[in-house]
Design an enzyme around this catalytic site. Structure first.
Site, PDB file in Angstrom:
ATOM      1  N   ASN A 117      -2.205  -5.214  -3.422  1.00 33.72           N
ATOM      2  CA  ASN A 117      -2.175  -3.821  -3.855  1.00 33.72           C
ATOM      3  C   ASN A 117      -1.966  -2.887  -2.662  1.00 33.72           C
ATOM      4  OD1 ASN A 117      -4.556  -1.723  -3.363  1.00 33.72           O
ATOM      5  ND2 ASN A 117      -5.455  -3.789  -3.263  1.00 33.72           N
ATOM      6  N   GLY A 120      -3.824   3.060  -2.291  1.00 29.63           N
ATOM      7  CA  GLY A 120      -3.910   4.255  -1.456  1.00 29.63           C
ATOM      8  C   GLY A 120      -4.990   5.231  -1.893  1.00 29.63           C
ATOM      9  N   PHE A 121      -6.145   4.715  -2.318  1.00 28.03           N
ATOM     10  CA  PHE A 121      -7.283   5.570  -2.691  1.00 28.03           C
ATOM     11  C   PHE A 121      -6.881   6.616  -3.735  1.00 28.03           C
ATOM     12  CE2 PHE A 121      -9.481   5.122   1.765  1.00 28.03           C
ATOM     13  CZ  PHE A 121      -9.841   3.821   1.465  1.00 28.03           C
ATOM     14  N   SER A 182      -9.593  -0.233   4.602  1.00 30.88           N
ATOM     15  CA  SER A 182      -8.444  -0.403   3.708  1.00 30.88           C
ATOM     16  C   SER A 182      -7.156  -0.362   4.522  1.00 30.88           C
ATOM     17  CB  SER A 182      -8.420   0.713   2.657  1.00 30.88           C
ATOM     18  OG  SER A 182      -7.194   0.685   1.946  1.00 30.88           O
ATOM     19  N   ASN A 184      -4.318   0.484   3.300  1.00 29.09           N
ATOM     20  CA  ASN A 184      -3.346   1.253   2.526  1.00 29.09           C
ATOM     21  C   ASN A 184      -3.369   2.756   2.779  1.00 29.09           C
ATOM     22  OD1 ASN A 184      -2.410  -1.113   1.207  1.00 29.09           O
ATOM     23  ND2 ASN A 184      -4.180  -1.027  -0.169  1.00 29.09           N
ATOM     24  N   THR A 185      -4.221   3.210   3.688  1.00 28.41           N
ATOM     25  CA  THR A 185      -4.204   4.601   4.150  1.00 28.41           C
ATOM     26  C   THR A 185      -3.825   4.584   5.623  1.00 28.41           C
ATOM     27  OG1 THR A 185      -5.877   5.359   2.565  1.00 28.41           O
ATOM     28  CG2 THR A 185      -5.584   6.673   4.570  1.00 28.41           C
ATOM     29  N   LYS A 223     -17.909  -1.255   5.251  1.00 28.15           N
ATOM     30  CA  LYS A 223     -17.016  -2.292   4.752  1.00 28.15           C
ATOM     31  C   LYS A 223     -15.994  -2.621   5.829  1.00 28.15           C
ATOM     32  CE  LYS A 223     -14.592  -3.787   0.595  1.00 28.15           C
ATOM     33  NZ  LYS A 223     -14.382  -3.481  -0.822  1.00 28.15           N
ATOM     34  N   ASN A 252     -12.939  -6.484   3.168  1.00 25.59           N
ATOM     35  CA  ASN A 252     -11.904  -5.791   2.420  1.00 25.59           C
ATOM     36  C   ASN A 252     -10.711  -6.726   2.224  1.00 25.59           C
ATOM     37  OD1 ASN A 252     -10.378  -3.598   1.280  1.00 25.59           O
ATOM     38  ND2 ASN A 252     -11.491  -2.171   2.593  1.00 25.59           N
ATOM     39  N   GLY A 276      -8.386 -12.037  -3.639  1.00 23.39           N
ATOM     40  CA  GLY A 276      -8.355 -13.200  -4.511  1.00 23.39           C
ATOM     41  C   GLY A 276      -8.581 -14.509  -3.789  1.00 23.39           C
TER      42      GLY A 276
END
Length: 357
Positions: A117, A120-121, A182, A184-185, A223, A252, A276
């Site tokens: 994924n 992006g929050f 994360s 994704n940011t 995290k 994460n 996963g």
């Protein structure tokens, strides 16, 4: 079996080519369940298995929790204990509402039991979440809230941005998870660097004590990413210990793609974080490292690749005090929650019997 034979095929067909559609459908179902008090309470009695444990001063009905990312806006907080969870972590939420990254941004690698994924929050913002939680009935399990940095805020403004979320949400959380990991940011993971992390956690610690106003202070957990080197992770843990952090969440999603089968290379090529089955052993070894490096001084929530009760138990054996499930719920259904709690209870009972022998 009912989930795997009936519900999952339907959801996977809905989300063919765009897994987020299946996610949105699931959340609509769970939101309705959350709002139906009689059905919800009946399911809590049926599904939640008692295996009590106290971590960071918080009593948990059982140590199996929902990982952040599934319920970003807290729309289904009543549904999670009905599915058997002993706690739930909502978010990640940011101070500013934001749409997240362009779609499509969530992909399944079904043979690998993985999800990639780059959300992006995407969330409605901390103030909207606070209003929703204020209007919601009491949650029937401990509630964690994951807070992250708004994408529009530069790194030099990150501390104030996190503080804004903490202030809005402080009355509603049993603990806070500080998401600095994360992928994704843009730039977010730079906040794991020792200097930046020390400034952020020091500010959150101070503000938390002010907001508590003499009442018990909400624990703050960090995290961490699975992609840190051991020296970098050891330095991060030193900062956590120095700044009064209550615990860590490991881990994460990863930028790596080890464990994706060759036939799913197209999913592996998608940018974003992977969760996963491919993370199972990797996250467990990081939990083991954290436990060893800190001498057990930092409680650990194990997260990443927990797909079965045996995976959950292996996390506990590695040093985790609690575990969180996300991808395991997607691929194996809510039965994995109760089965994992049952597995933990049996193991704890055997351990107590052996210690008394």
């Amino acid at each position: 079996m009912l989930y795997q034979n009936l519900a999952r095929p339907v959801l996977f067909r809905i989300g063919r080519g765009d897994a987020e559609r299946a996610h949105d459908t699931t959340m609509r179902w769970l939101t309705r369940l959350s709002e139906q008090r009689q059905a919800r309470n009946a399911l809590i009695k049926l599904n939640r298995l008692s295996a009590p444990v106290t971590v960071c001063g918080i009593p948990f009905p059982n140590p199996i929790g929902l990982a952040a990312g599934l319920d970003k806006n807290g729309v289904a907080v009543g549904a999670w204990p009905a599915l058997g969870f002993g706690f739930a972590e909502i978010g990640t939420v940011t101070a500013q509402a934001q749409p997240g990254n362009p779609k499509p941004r969530m992909f399944r690698a079904k043979q690998s039991q993985a999800i990639v994924n780059r959300m992006g929050f995407n969330n409605e913002g901390a103030q909207a979440l606070a209003a929703r939680l204020q209007a919601s009935p009491a949650v029937d399990c401990p509630l964690g809230i994951s807070i992250g940095k708004s994408k529009a805020v530069p790194l030099e403004g990150a501390v104030d941005d996190y503080l804004t979320s903490l202030r809005f949400l402080y009355p509603y959380a049993d603990y806070f998870a500080v998401n600095v990991s994360s992928p994704n940011t843009p730039g977010l993971r730079q906040l794991q660097d020792a200097g930046a992390l020390r400034a952020l956690l020091g500010a959150l610690h101070t503000e938390g004590h002010r907001l508590a106003a003499g009442r018990p202070v909400r624990p703050i957990l960090v995290k961490i990413a699975p992609d840190l080197t051991e020296p970098a992770l050891a330095q991060l843990l030193e900062v956590c210990l120095d700044t009064g952090v209550a615990g860590v969440i490991a881990t994460n999603t990863t930028l790596g793609r080890d464990g994706i089968v060759p036939s799913e290379d197209a999913v592996a090529a998608e940018p974003g974080g992977m969760s996963g089955r491919p993370l199972t052993a990797f996250s467990r070894e990081i939990v083991r490292f954290v436990h060893r490096e800190t001498g057990g001084r930092l409680p650990i929530i194990g997260s990443g690749g927990i797909m079965t009760p045996d995976d959950a138990q292996a996390m506990f054996d590695a040093g985790a005090s609690l575990v969180q499930i996300y991808s395991g719920l997607i691929y194996n259904g809510p039965g994995v929650v109760r089965a994992s709690a049952r597995r933990y209870r049996k193991s704890a009972s055997r351990h107590r019997s052996a210690s008394h022998a």
